[in-house]
Design an enzyme around this catalytic site. Sequence first.
Site, mmCIF file in Angstrom:
data_model
loop_
_atom_site.group_PDB
_atom_site.id
_atom_site.type_symbol
_atom_site.label_atom_id
_atom_site.label_comp_id
_atom_site.label_asym_id
_atom_site.label_seq_id
_atom_site.Cartn_x
_atom_site.Cartn_y
_atom_site.Cartn_z
ATOM 1 N N ASP A 26 0.832 -1.208 0.000
ATOM 2 C CA ASP A 26 0.000 0.000 0.000
ATOM 3 C C ASP A 26 0.865 1.255 0.000
ATOM 4 O OD1 ASP A 26 -2.329 1.402 -0.009
ATOM 5 O OD2 ASP A 26 -2.770 1.151 2.115
ATOM 6 N N GLY A 27 0.334 2.309 -0.641
ATOM 7 C CA GLY A 27 0.989 3.614 -0.592
ATOM 8 C C GLY A 27 1.614 4.068 -1.892
ATOM 9 N N GLY A 29 0.161 5.256 -4.678
ATOM 10 C CA GLY A 29 -0.434 6.509 -5.134
ATOM 11 C C GLY A 29 -0.008 7.681 -4.289
ATOM 12 N N HIS A 43 2.873 3.282 -8.923
ATOM 13 C CA HIS A 43 2.750 1.854 -9.195
ATOM 14 C C HIS A 43 3.978 1.348 -9.948
ATOM 15 C CE1 HIS A 43 -1.293 1.823 -7.672
ATOM 16 N NE2 HIS A 43 -1.701 2.724 -8.553
ATOM 17 N N SER A 71 -7.064 -5.982 -5.899
ATOM 18 C CA SER A 71 -8.185 -6.608 -5.203
ATOM 19 C C SER A 71 -9.439 -6.571 -6.072
ATOM 20 C CB SER A 71 -8.466 -5.897 -3.876
ATOM 21 O OG SER A 71 -9.174 -4.697 -4.095
ATOM 22 N N TRP A 75 -11.436 -2.490 -8.883
ATOM 23 C CA TRP A 75 -12.111 -2.080 -10.111
ATOM 24 C C TRP A 75 -12.862 -0.769 -9.913
ATOM 25 C CZ3 TRP A 75 -10.601 -4.553 -14.291
ATOM 26 C CH2 TRP A 75 -10.219 -5.899 -14.219
ATOM 27 N N LEU A 137 11.580 -20.520 -4.014
ATOM 28 C CA LEU A 137 10.579 -19.637 -3.416
ATOM 29 C C LEU A 137 9.346 -19.663 -4.298
ATOM 30 C CD1 LEU A 137 9.711 -17.259 -1.445
ATOM 31 C CD2 LEU A 137 10.716 -15.708 -3.132
ATOM 32 N N ARG A 198 -5.540 -2.497 8.490
ATOM 33 C CA ARG A 198 -6.648 -3.413 8.217
ATOM 34 C C ARG A 198 -6.167 -4.440 7.187
ATOM 35 N NH1 ARG A 198 -8.505 1.658 6.251
ATOM 36 N NH2 ARG A 198 -8.231 1.881 4.000
ATOM 37 N N SER A 200 -8.201 -5.626 4.669
ATOM 38 C CA SER A 200 -8.817 -5.293 3.379
ATOM 39 C C SER A 200 -9.175 -6.509 2.517
ATOM 40 C CB SER A 200 -7.891 -4.344 2.597
ATOM 41 O OG SER A 200 -7.767 -3.105 3.259
#
Length: 257
Positions: A26-27, A29, A43, A71, A75, A137, A198, A200
Site C-alpha cells: 500500500d501507498g 499513489g 505503481h 483486489s 475495479w 521460493l 486493516r 482489506s
Amino acid sequence: MVRHASSTIEIPEVRAVPRHVAIIMDGNGRWASKRHMPRVAGHSEGLGAVRKVVEECRRQGVEFLTVFAFSSENWRRPPEEVGFLMKLFLKSLRGEVGRLAENGIQLRLIGDLSQFDQSIQEMITFSEEKTAHCKDLTLTIAANYGGRWDILQATREMLRANPNIEADAVSEELLQPYLSMAYAPEPDLFIRTGGEQRVSNFLLWQLAYTELYFTDTLWPDFSATDLQAAFDWFSQRERRFGRTSAQLASEALSPSA
C-alpha cells in the site's frame, strides 16, 4: 498436493524466520502524489520494491511470498488508473518471468482471473508453466482477489465435488483443498505498508493466526532494511495458537521439546 496444517486444528511449526510472508503493498499513489507525480507513477516505482523483497525473502529462506497486487474492489478506482495497472501487470509479467525462472522462483496467480483480458490470461498461463519447476521460493500474486470470494468459490467447488454431502459433514479438512492457496501453509507474517491498519479482504481464511505487522513506510520506499525490521519484530512474537505463556515455557523446558 501437499497437505498443510490448519492453525485452528494443529499447531504449526514456529520458526525465527517466517516460512510464509503475505504483503499488502500500500501507498504507491500517495508516494507519487507527495512528489507531485501522477498516481500511476507510484505503481511503476513499486515494482522495484517487489524485486528487492523477493530477492531478500529468497536469500533468508522464506519459502512462500504472497503479494496483493489488485483486489476485487480495485475495479472501483478511476478507469485510467485501472487501465494503467492492467498494462503494467502484463508488462511486468513479460519482463520478470525469465528472471524468476533463472533464480528458482515459482510464480502462481490467485483470484478470479477470468475478468482479465485474454492477453493477460495467456501470459499468466505461460509464466506459471515456465516457472513450475522452480523450488527456491513460491511467489504468489493475488490479482482480482478477495478473501470472501475465495471462501465462496471454495465452498461452491466443494459442493460440486460432494453434491450429496450432509451439512454436518462439512469441515475445515473438506473445504481447505478448494481454497486458492491450498498449496501453501498459512502465512506466518502479514505486512501492510502505507500506514493503514486493516487486512482489506485479503486471505481472510488464511490469516487466522498470522502475526500482523503495520508500517507507515510507503510501498515504493520499502527496502530490505524495512523487511528485516518486520522479521525482527516477528521473531520476538510469542506464537501461542490458543495456549498460555506458561504452557510454552513448560514445553521449552521439556526434554522432548
